[in-house]
Design a protein around this motif. Structure first.
Motif, PDB file in Angstrom:
ATOM      1  N   VAL A 195      -0.155  -4.766   3.106  1.00 13.60           N
ATOM      2  CA  VAL A 195      -1.524  -5.268   3.239  1.00 13.60           C
ATOM      3  C   VAL A 195      -1.628  -6.702   2.731  1.00 13.60           C
ATOM      4  O   VAL A 195      -0.821  -7.154   1.916  1.00 13.60           O
ATOM      5  CB  VAL A 195      -2.543  -4.400   2.451  1.00 13.60           C
ATOM      6  CG1 VAL A 195      -2.549  -2.957   2.927  1.00 13.60           C
ATOM      7  CG2 VAL A 195      -2.292  -4.489   0.946  1.00 13.60           C
TER       8      VAL A 195
ATOM      9  N   GLN B 187      -4.897  -8.765   0.932  1.00 14.32           N
ATOM     10  CA  GLN B 187      -6.154  -8.342   0.307  1.00 14.32           C
ATOM     11  C   GLN B 187      -6.910  -9.531  -0.263  1.00 14.32           C
ATOM     12  O   GLN B 187      -6.324 -10.477  -0.794  1.00 14.32           O
ATOM     13  CB  GLN B 187      -5.844  -7.341  -0.815  1.00 14.32           C
ATOM     14  CG  GLN B 187      -7.058  -6.708  -1.474  1.00 14.32           C
ATOM     15  CD  GLN B 187      -6.654  -5.542  -2.361  1.00 14.32           C
ATOM     16  OE1 GLN B 187      -5.660  -4.859  -2.095  1.00 14.32           O
ATOM     17  NE2 GLN B 187      -7.410  -5.311  -3.427  1.00 14.32           N
TER      18      GLN B 187
ATOM     19  N   TYR C  63      -9.158  -5.272   2.523  1.00 18.11           N
ATOM     20  CA  TYR C  63      -7.766  -5.550   2.857  1.00 18.11           C
ATOM     21  C   TYR C  63      -7.559  -5.326   4.350  1.00 18.11           C
ATOM     22  O   TYR C  63      -8.302  -4.582   5.001  1.00 18.11           O
ATOM     23  CB  TYR C  63      -6.787  -4.690   2.045  1.00 18.11           C
ATOM     24  CG  TYR C  63      -6.849  -3.201   2.326  1.00 18.11           C
ATOM     25  CD1 TYR C  63      -6.091  -2.631   3.353  1.00 18.11           C
ATOM     26  CD2 TYR C  63      -7.652  -2.346   1.566  1.00 18.11           C
ATOM     27  CE1 TYR C  63      -6.137  -1.268   3.613  1.00 18.11           C
ATOM     28  CE2 TYR C  63      -7.702  -0.996   1.814  1.00 18.11           C
ATOM     29  CZ  TYR C  63      -6.941  -0.454   2.838  1.00 18.11           C
ATOM     30  OH  TYR C  63      -6.986   0.889   3.105  1.00 18.11           O
TER      31      TYR C  63
END
Length: 281
Positions: A73, A75, A129
Motif C-alpha cells: 500500500v 498511505q 491508503y
C-alpha cells in the motif's frame, strides 16, 4: 493555521464497473503523476462523506504520503507539512466501518480504503491508503481487518506501478538517487517514508507531496509554457499556486470562478514547478 475551503466540483462519468452509478471523482496529484479515483457514494455513504469532509475542510491540502510498502500500500491523510514542520492532521470523530454496508468491495489492486487502528473496527478517521497489490487478507472478518474500500482508481495505474518500484533504503550510501523508501530513520508511523531524493539527512522537500482535489486540475506543456486548467468554483476566489519545494507556495493567479473550466498560462523560470488550485470564499 488558516485553511482554505475546498469546494466540491463533481463530475459524472459512466464506467463499465459493477458499481451501478458513477460517484464523485477525486484527483490525487503527486510528483510521480496524477491518480484519478471514483468514490462509492451510494454504497459507502458515511465513509465517502467523511473523506470529503476532510478534503473540503482543507485538511488534505498540505499532506504527504507518510507510508509506502511496495507491493502492498501507499498511505496518506495522516500528516501535513507547514513551515517545514510535520503536524498530525486534526481528526474528526471515528466513523462506523462500512465494509458490510451496500456492495462489498475487496482490497484489490487500485482500490482506496480507510486505514484504522488494529483491533478496533470502528476507528477510521482521516487516513486513507491505496492498494498496490491484491490484498484480500485485509477483507478478513476480524477486528484487525475488514478495511472498508470506498473507491477505485480509474486513471493513473502507471503512478501506482511507479510506487511499487521505489527502492528500500536501509543503510548509507543510498541504493538509488531517487524514489526511495526510507526505512526506520523516523519512528513509526513514518518508518517506511517514501522520499524522492537520496539527500541525507532527509528534508521535507523530498517527501511525496499529495494534493487531493475535486477540481480536476490538468497541466499541459505547450512549447516553453505550462497551461493549467481546472473546474472552477462559481462566484468564489480561485487561487492558482505553485511550488518548487513543497514547503513554500507562490500565488500565480487570483480569479473569480465561473463554474466553467478555466485555463491560465505560466512561463516558468524553472521546469519543476508543481501547481495546485485553492478556493476561498
Amino acid at each position: 493555521m488558516q485553511r482554505f475551503r475546498v469546494i466540491c466540483v463533481c463530475a459524472v462519468l459512466f464506467l463499465s464497473h459493477s458499481f451501478s452509478q458513477a460517484g464523485t471523482l477525486v484527483q490525487f496529484r503527486t510528483a510521480p503523476g496524477d491518480i484519478e479515483v471514483e468514490l462509492y457514494d451510494q454504497d459507502k455513504p458515511v465513509t465517502v462523506q467523511n473523506f470529503l469532509s476532510y478534503l473540503k475542510g482543507g485538511y488534505y491540502q498540505n499532506g504527504f504520503a507518510h507510508r509506502l510498502v511496495s507491493g502492498f500500500v501507499v498511505q496518506g491523510g495522516g500528516y501535513e507539512i507547514t513551515n517545514n514542520t510535520i503536524y498530525a492532521i486534526t481528526n474528526f470523530s471515528p466513523i462506523v466501518d462500512e465494509f458490510g454496508v451496500g456492495q462489498r468491495y475487496s482490497n484489490v489492486y487500485g482500490t482506496i480504503a480507510m486505514a484504522k487502528l488494529g483491533g478496533y473496527t470502528n476507528s477510521a478517521t482521516s487516513e486513507w491508503y491505496i492498494n498496490l497489490a491484491n490484498n484480500t487478507s485485509l477483507d478478513n472478518a476480524d477486528t484487525n481487518d475488514l478495511f472498508c474500500v470506498f473507491g477505485h482508481v480509474i486513471s493513473g495505474t502507471n503512478v501506482l506501478n511507479e510506487f511499487n518500484n521505489f527502492v528500500n533504503w536501509n543503510t548509507l550510501p543510498a541504493p538509488s538517487s531517487t524514489n526511495l523508501v526510507l526505512n526506520n530513520y523516523y519512528s513509526a508511523p513514518l518508518n517506511t517514508l517514501p522520499v524522492l531524493s537520496s539527500n541525507f539527512p532527509p528534508t521535507t522537500n523530498s517527501f511525496v507531496f499529495v494534493d487531493v482535489s475535486l477540481m480536476q486540475i490538468g497541466i499541459q506543456t505547450v512549447g516553453t509554457t505550462k497551461q493549467i486548467s481546472w473546474n472552477s468554483a462559481t462566484g468564489l476566489t480561485n487561487l492558482v499556486e505553485y511550488t518548487t519545494n513543497f514547503t513554500t507556495w507562490t500565488t500565480m493567479v487570483t480569479t473569480n470562478g465561473t463554474g466553467a473550466r478555466m485555463t491560465v498560462t505560466d512561463t516558468p523560470a524553472t521546469p519543476n514547478r508543481f501547481y495546485r488550485v485553492q478556493v476561498i470564499d
